[in-house]
Write a protein that holds these residues in place. Structure first.
Motif, PDB file in Angstrom:
ATOM      1  N   SER A 152       0.824  -1.204   0.000  1.00 14.36           N
ATOM      2  CA  SER A 152       0.000   0.000   0.000  1.00 14.36           C
ATOM      3  C   SER A 152       0.858   1.254   0.000  1.00 14.36           C
ATOM      4  N   MET A 153       2.057   1.214   0.629  1.00 14.32           N
ATOM      5  CA  MET A 153       2.881   2.422   0.587  1.00 14.32           C
ATOM      6  C   MET A 153       3.399   2.644  -0.820  1.00 14.32           C
ATOM      7  N   SER A 154       3.947   1.600  -1.413  1.00 15.07           N
ATOM      8  CA  SER A 154       4.443   1.730  -2.793  1.00 15.07           C
ATOM      9  C   SER A 154       3.282   2.037  -3.717  1.00 15.07           C
ATOM     10  N   PHE A 155       2.223   1.309  -3.489  1.00 17.38           N
ATOM     11  CA  PHE A 155       1.053   1.468  -4.352  1.00 17.38           C
ATOM     12  C   PHE A 155       0.585   2.905  -4.347  1.00 17.38           C
ATOM     13  N   ASN A 156       0.500   3.467  -3.178  1.00 13.05           N
ATOM     14  CA  ASN A 156       0.036   4.849  -3.082  1.00 13.05           C
ATOM     15  C   ASN A 156       0.970   5.807  -3.790  1.00 13.05           C
ATOM     16  N   ILE A 157       2.278   5.607  -3.570  1.00 12.60           N
ATOM     17  CA  ILE A 157       3.239   6.511  -4.197  1.00 12.60           C
ATOM     18  C   ILE A 157       3.175   6.375  -5.716  1.00 12.60           C
TER      19      ILE A 157
END
Lengths: 548, 99
Positions: free
Chosen positions: A7-12
Motif C-alpha cells: 500500500s505504501m508503494s502502491f500509493n506513491i
C-alpha cells in the motif's frame, strides 16, 4: 507487513501515475488549443487572400446594373471566371451578395459558384437576384462591419457545424466600387478538413507518450521507493517486532540508509535494545537478590521465633503457675525478646528485654543478650549479678553503641518469692488476687550495654496464689494511632483490668486487642512483646503440705 | 517530625531539639551532632519542645554523652516530665546531666 509494503508503494506509484496523466492531459489540452488557434488563424488569413484576389474579378460598379438585368454578358463572364476560380482554389463556395443596408437582415445573390466535389457537399447555386434572410446575428454583425469599412475582412468559423455539414470557414471581403464604397460582399467558404486530420495524430501521439512515460515512471519509482525507503523501514520494523517479542538483543541494524531520518531511527532502535537488555539484566539480578534477602529474612524470623519458648501451654504438668507470652516484631525480625525456663524444679526464671532499634541489627543483638542472660540465670546467679555480668560482656564488644533494656526475675515456686532486677526496662504491672493491676515502680539500673562496671539493685516481692505479674516492652505503651497519640500505660493497665480474672493468655489478648483498636489502621511502629505469669501455688499442697 | 536549631559560640554549642525523636529522625540529630562537635567543650541540649524519644533517640544521646565525656561536658535542659520519666525508667538519669 505485506499489506504495508504494497500500500505504501502502491500509493506513491498511484500518485505519480495520476500526476503524470493529469499533466499529460493538461499539456495536451493546451497544445490542442494552441494548435487549433494557430491553424485557424492561418486558414483564415490564406482564405482572406484568396477571397481578396477573387474580388479583382468582380466589377464593383455594376452590381446594381446586374440586378437590374443589365450588363448580362459581363455578368456571365464574371460568373465563369468565378467558377473557374472556385475549382482551382478547391473551395466549396464563392458567392457575391448585396446586403440590405437598413438592417443587414436580407441579401440578394449576385454571383454564386459551387464546387461540391471539394467537400462532398450538395449545394445548389443561387441564381442572380435570389433573395435570402441573413443566416444569423453573427453574419448580420459581420456584414455591417464590412459595409462600414471597420475591418478588411471577416471570418465565420464553423468548426463543429450543427447542421451536420463538414467543418468549414467562410471568409468575407468587401467589393469596392470606383468611388471607394462597398457595393457588395464576396464570401468564400472553405473546408478545414486538414485541421481535423492534423489534430488527430497530435492527440494520439500525446496520449501514447503520456502512457509510456507513466509506465516508465512507475517502474522507476517502484524500484527506487522500495530500495530507498521500504526496505530499510521494513528492516527496522521487523527488528522492533522481534525485539518486542523476544526481549533479547539481536544483531545491530547498523547503517541501513543514507537518509538521516531512517539512519536515526535505526540508531535509536539499536541503542534502545542495548539499554533495554542492560536494564532487564539489572532488574533480574536485583529481583533475584531481593528474593534471596526475603528468603533469608524469613529464615531469620523463624530462627528468632524458635529461640524463645513459643509453645503454650508451656508447662502443662505444673499446676502451680500459668504463663503466657507473645512477641510480634514490627518488621520481619525484631529487637524484643522474652524468655522463661525452669532453673530447677522450684525456680522459674523470667526475663523480657528490648534492644534499641528494630530489624536485623537489633535481632542479632537480641540473640546474644538472650543467650548470655539465660546462661547466667541457669547457672543459678542472682538477678542483679546476672545483669551486671552481662552488661560488662555486652559493653566489651559494643562498637555500635547499642543497648538493651531488661527485666529479669526468678520466682521461687514453693514460696512465691520473686527476686527481680530492672535494667532500664518498663515498670512491671502486678495484680494482687483481691486487687487490680497496678504499675510497680521498681528500682531502675542503667540499660545494659551502655557503660561497663554498672551495678544493679534487686528487690523481692512476695506473691500469693492468684497474683498475676505482667511485663511488656514499650511497643504497647508507645503504640501510636493516626493522630500520633500514644497508647500509654494507663490505657494498657485499663485493658488489663478490663479482664481481671482472665488467664495470662486472655490478658495478653486483651492488651493486644486494645492496642490494635487504638492504632486503627496505622502501621505497627515498634515490636510488641508481652509476658504474663499467674502464680497459683498449688505445688504447696501437692508437696506433702510443706509450708502453708 | 524533628527540628534542630544549632547555635555555636566559640567552644560552646547549644542544640534546641523539638518534635519527635524516633528511629526515622534520630539519624538527622546524629548527623547534626557529628558535624558540629569538633572542638566543642560544652554541649547543651534544650529538650523543652521534645515530645517523644525512642530507644534510637536515646542511643544518639548516649553517643553524644560518651563523645563529650572525652572532650568536655554535656548537659540536658528543660526536660519535660514525660521525657524525664523515660530517662528514669532507662536509668539514663544516671549518665546524663539533667538540669
Amino acid at each position: 507487513m505485506q499489506k504495508m509494503r504494497s500500500s505504501m508503494s502502491f500509493n506513491i506509484i498511484g500518485a505519480i501515475v495520476l500526476s503524470l496523466v493529469a499533466l499529460g492531459l493538461i499539456v495536451s489540452s493546451i497544445g490542442y488549443i494552441n494548435f487549433t488557434n494557430v491553424f485557424k488563424k492561418e486558414y483564415s488569413l490564406s482564405t482572406y487572400h484568396m477571397a481578396d484576389t477573387a474580388t479583382t474579378l468582380v466589377n464593383g460598379d455594376h452590381i446594381d446594373a446586374y440586378l437590374a438585368g443589365e450588363e448580362i454578358e459581363e455578368h456571365q463572364t464574371t460568373q465563369r471566371y468565378l467558377d473557374g476560380y472556385c475549382k482551382k482554389m478547391s473551395v466549396s463556395l464563392v458567392y457575391v451578395i448585396q446586403v440590405d443596408r437598413s438592417d443587414y437582415g436580407r441579401f440578394v445573390s449576385i454571383f454564386n459558384s459551387v464546387n461540391n466535389a471539394v467537400d462532398d457537399s450538395n449545394y445548389t447555386p443561387w441564381e442572380l437576384g435570389h433573395a435570402r434572410d441573413t443566416t444569423d446575428d453573427e453574419y448580420r454583425q459581420k456584414y455591417q462591419a464590412l459595409y462600414e469599412k471597420q475591418v478588411p475582412y471577416e471570418t465565420v468559423y464553423r468548426t463543429n457545424p450543427a447542421d451536420g455539414s463538414h467543418p468549414h470557414i467562410t471568409t468575407m471581403v468587401p467589393v469596392m466600387n470606383s468611388a471607394g464604397d462597398v457595393s457588395a460582399i464576396l464570401c468564400m467558404q472553405r473546408p478545414i478538413r486538414e485541421l481535423q486530420e492534423a489534430r488527430r495524430p497530435y492527440l494520439v501521439s500525446i496520449a501514447i507518450a503520456t502512457v509510456l512515460l507513466a509506465l516508465l515512471a512507475s517502474v522507476f519509482v517502484a524500484v527506487f521507493v522500495r530500495r530507498q525507503f521500504v526496505a530499510p523501514i521494513r528492516k527496522v520494523s521487523d527488528e522492533a517486532t522481534r525485539f518486542a517479542r523476544e526481549n533479547i538483543k539481536g544483531t545491530p541494524l547498523g547503517a541501513i540508509s543514507t537518509y538521516e531520518e531512517l539512519a536515526c531511527l535505526a540508531e535509536s532502535i539499536d541503542t534502545m535494545e542495548t539499554d533495554m537488555a542492560t536494564y532487564i539484566e539489572n532488574l533480574t539480578s536485583v529481583t533475584a537478590e531481593k528474593e534471596r534477602i526475603d528468603t533469608e529474612l524469613a529464615l531469620a524470623r523463624s530462627i528468632q521465633e524458635n529461640s524463645i519458648p513459643n509453645i503454650f501451654p508451656a508447662f502443662p504438668e505444673r499446676p502451680d503457675f500459668d504463663i503466657h507470652a507473645s512477641m510480634t516484631p514490627a518488621k520481619e525480625v525484631g529487637g524484643d525478646f522474652y524468655n522463661f525456663f525452669l532453673i530447677d524444679d522450684d525456680h522459674l526464671a523470667l526475663m523480657i528485654g528490648d534492644v534499641s532499634g528494630k530489624g536485623v541489627p537489633a535481632a542479632l543483638f537480641m540473640m546474644v543478650t538472650n543467650i548470655l542472660l539465660s546462661e547466667r540465670a541457669r547457672a543459678g546467679n542472682q538477678p542483679a549479678e546476672v545483669l551486671a555480668a552481662v552488661n560488662n560482656l555486652l559493653c566489651n564488644r559494643n562498637k555500635l553503641d547499642m543497648f538493651v533494656t531488661v527485666w529479669l526475675g526468678v520466682l521461687e515456686l514453693s514460696s512465691g518469692t520473686l527476686v527481680a532486677a530492672n535494667a532500664g526496662h518498663e515498670y512491671p504491672a502486678i495484680k494482687r488476687v483481691d486487687g487490680a493491676f497496678e504499675l510497680l515502680k521498681d528500682k531502675h539500673g542503667l540499660v545494659l550495654g551502655c557503660m561497663s562496671g554498672m551495678t544493679y539493685q534487686q528487690y523481692e516481692l512476695q506473691l500469693e496464689p492468684g497474683d498475676k505479674l505482667f511485663v511488656y516492652t514499650d511497643g504497647a505503651p508507645e503504640a501510636i494511632n493516626a493522630d500520633y497519640e500514644l497508647f500509654g500505660t494507663e490505657r494498657m493497665v485499663a485493658a488489663l483490668n478490663g479482664n481481671p480474672d482472665g488467664s495470662p493468655q486472655q490478658l495478653l489478648e486483651s492488651v493486644s486487642d486494645a492496642v490494635q483498636r487504638f492504632a486503627g489502621g496505622a502501621e505497627q511502629f515498634d515490636d510488641l512483646t508481652m509476658l504474663c505469669v499467674e502464680y497459683r501455688g498449688c505445688a504447696k499442697t501437692a508437696r506433702d503440705g510443706e509450708g502453708a | 517530625m524533628l527540628d534542630i536549631i544549632k547555635t555555636i559560640e566559640g567552644e560552646c554549642a547549644l542544640f534546641v531539639v523539638s518534635g519527635w525523636l524516633d528511629t526515622l529522625s534520630a539519624p538527622k540529630l546524629a548527623a547534626a551532632l557529628d558535624e558540629s562537635l569538633e572542638g566543642i567543650t560544652s554541649l547543651t541540649l534544650d529538650l523543652e519542645k521534645l515530645e517523644y524519644i525512642s530507644s534510637a533517640g536515646l542511643r544518639v544521646l548516649l553517643v553524644a554523652q560518651k563523645t563529650m565525656n572525652e572532650q568536655g561536658e554535656m548537659k540536658v535542659i528543660h526536660v519535660s516530665p514525660t521525657i524525664r520519666d523515660t530517662f528514669e525508667i532507662t536509668g539514663f538519669v544516671g549518665i546524663l546531666t539533667i538540669e
